[in-house]
Design an enzyme around this catalytic site. Structure first.
Site, short mmCIF file in Angstrom:
data_model
loop_
_atom_site.label_atom_id
_atom_site.label_comp_id
_atom_site.label_asym_id
_atom_site.label_seq_id
_atom_site.Cartn_x
_atom_site.Cartn_y
_atom_site.Cartn_z
N LYS A 174 0.82 -1.22 0.00
CA LYS A 174 0.00 0.00 0.00
C LYS A 174 0.85 1.25 0.00
CE LYS A 174 -4.51 -1.53 1.47
NZ LYS A 174 -5.66 -1.35 2.36
N LYS A 209 -3.77 -10.97 -6.89
CA LYS A 209 -5.04 -11.12 -6.17
C LYS A 209 -6.13 -10.24 -6.78
CE LYS A 209 -5.83 -8.77 -2.40
NZ LYS A 209 -6.01 -8.17 -1.07
N LYS A 216 -10.57 -5.11 -4.66
CA LYS A 216 -11.63 -4.13 -4.90
C LYS A 216 -11.07 -2.78 -5.34
CE LYS A 216 -13.10 -4.37 -0.06
NZ LYS A 216 -12.00 -4.16 0.90
P1 TYM Z 1 -10.53 -6.54 3.09
O1 TYM Z 1 -11.63 -5.54 3.25
O2 TYM Z 1 -9.42 -6.23 2.18
O3 TYM Z 1 -11.14 -7.92 2.63
C1 TYM Z 1 -12.22 -8.53 3.32
C2 TYM Z 1 -12.01 -10.02 3.36
O4 TYM Z 1 -11.96 -10.55 2.03
C3 TYM Z 1 -10.79 -11.34 1.88
N1 TYM Z 1 -10.32 -11.21 0.48
C4 TYM Z 1 -10.09 -12.22 -0.35
N2 TYM Z 1 -10.20 -13.55 -0.19
C5 TYM Z 1 -9.90 -14.33 -1.25
N3 TYM Z 1 -9.51 -13.84 -2.47
C6 TYM Z 1 -9.39 -12.51 -2.66
N4 TYM Z 1 -9.02 -12.04 -3.85
C7 TYM Z 1 -9.69 -11.64 -1.58
N5 TYM Z 1 -9.68 -10.29 -1.43
C8 TYM Z 1 -10.05 -10.04 -0.15
C9 TYM Z 1 -9.80 -10.78 2.87
O5 TYM Z 1 -8.81 -11.72 3.20
C10 TYM Z 1 -10.71 -10.45 4.04
O6 TYM Z 1 -10.95 -11.59 4.83
N6 TYM Z 1 -7.71 -6.02 7.19
C11 TYM Z 1 -8.93 -6.59 6.67
C12 TYM Z 1 -10.17 -6.10 7.40
C13 TYM Z 1 -10.15 -6.27 8.87
C14 TYM Z 1 -10.29 -7.48 9.58
C15 TYM Z 1 -10.23 -7.15 10.95
C16 TYM Z 1 -10.47 -8.81 9.18
C17 TYM Z 1 -9.99 -5.28 9.78
N7 TYM Z 1 -10.06 -5.81 11.02
C18 TYM Z 1 -10.34 -8.11 11.95
C19 TYM Z 1 -10.58 -9.78 10.18
C20 TYM Z 1 -10.51 -9.44 11.54
C21 TYM Z 1 -9.05 -6.22 5.21
O7 TYM Z 1 -8.46 -5.30 4.75
O8 TYM Z 1 -9.98 -6.95 4.53
#
Ligand code: TYM
Length: 331
Positions: free
Chosen positions: A115, A197, A200
């Protein structure tokens, strides 16, 4: 653990339109815990502002993400669904855990490195300490299990280390969490660049299938998906595009790799891509329909948020009072 009950926590950032990566890697797995665990699913808006957001869009997406949770099958009566910034203990514990997280640990986080490269004009301190806030999210609720995609594994391991460190210094305070990573769908890849990957924030709309895409969009995107020149539907090293399409197809149909290979034996990629598009569009149709219904009722979404925040704050307060006592803060 909260009392006798095991706890699940996970979160999704309202930082863009959610993709089938978010759906298959994370959200689709959330509901399997609803009956047997105490479950907290959070819209993590505090995390989203580590990169610049347009306020009106952030607000809209916060509602949308909550509605999507429900449209993906999370019953608001069985799960605590809430918005992170509405429970102030997240920011509070986040600060405290900053003081238990090492500069060196944060410097090693690959998401921070990625990032910072992407947002070179805005490498703010929040981007750097993001993992301590994520640890706070998890540890506030004495979480046992965290369902996530593989990209969050490193953050999760750090959350465990922080919990262990704090417990060692102050006595048992936090449950040490485990990840739940669905190995079949833990990393859905970009359709345009299948070694990366699906994300979004990808600027190329053809690389990403959004949960709320229309069927026409979905069919078109899969038709254009990058594959290889072998014209043989089989799972193999180096066939990143086809491997990804097989993974997506399996996730929506429940078929095994062998079944998929047999089904498309001797058939071209055109047929296969069409079948993947159909399966995906069909699988997401109920989500899309339920989302349309739910998002029309803003008052209902607000009541879900309010109840969720009240419930989450109740449990968060319990952990915070323990933490404050251990740290020597005067009550
Ligand atoms: P975020 O918002 O980027 O993504 C949300 C969830 O989706 C999963 N994910 C994927 N899984 C498979 N293939 C992909 N291409 C893919 N893109 C995203 C992510 O692994 C995630 O589970 N840091 C986290 C948000 C967060 C969080 C937490 C998660 C904040 N606090 C506490 C768990 C527990 C994040 O940026 O997710």
């Amino acid at each position: 653990m909260l009392g006798e009950q095991k706890v699940v926590f996970s979160g999704v950032q309202p930082s863009g339109n959610l993709t089938i990566g978010n759906y298959l890697g994370a959200i689709k797995n959330f509901s399997r815990f609803s009956d047997t665990y105490k479950t907290f699913y959070c819209v993590v808006d505090l995390h989203a502002i580590t990169v610049r957001q347009v306020p009106a869009e952030l607000r809209r997406r916060t509602y949308e993400t909550l509605a999507l949770y429900m449209a993906c099958g999370l019953d608001e009566k069985k799960n605590t669904l809430f918005v992170q910034s509405q429970v102030s203990a997240h920011a509070e514990l986040g600060w405290i855990l900053d003081c238990y997280t090492m500069f060196g640990e944060l410097s090693r986080m690959t998401q921070f490195k990625d990032k910072s490269a992407k947002h070179a004009q805005n490498i703010n301190a929040g981007l750097f300490t993001y993992p301590s806030l994520m640890a706070a999210d998890i540890l506030l609720y004495q979480t046992d299990v965290v369902p996530v995609g593989i990209d969050q594994k490193q953050h999760l391991e750090l959350a465990r280390d922080i919990a262990l460190r704090f417990n060692q210094l102050h006595g048992d305070t936090f449950t040490v969490p485990d990840g739940y990573i669905n190995t079949d769908t833990m990393k859905i890849m970009s359709l345009a660049e299948p070694t990366a990957k699906m994300s979004k924030s990808d600027p190329n709309p053809n690389a990403v299938v959004y949960i709320l895409d229309t069927k026409d969009d979905i069919m078109r995107k899969f038709k254009r998906a990058v594959t290889d020149s072998e014209a043989c539907v089989r799972m193999a090293e180096g066939k990143d595009g086809i491997n990804n399409l097989i993974t997506i197809y399996r996730a929506f149909t429940g078929k095994t790799v062998e079944e998929v290979e047999r089904e498309f034996d001797g058939r071209g990629y055109g047929d296969f891509k069409e079948a993947v598009g159909e399966a995906c569009a069909e699988g997401l149709r109920p989500v899309r329909e339920e989302f349309a219904r739910l998002s029309a009722d803003k008052a209902f979404l607000e009541s879900v948020m309010k109840n969720g925040a009240d419930e989450a704050a109740y449990y968060a307060r319990k952990t915070m009072s323990k933490v404050r006592r251990k740290l020597g803060f005067v009550n």
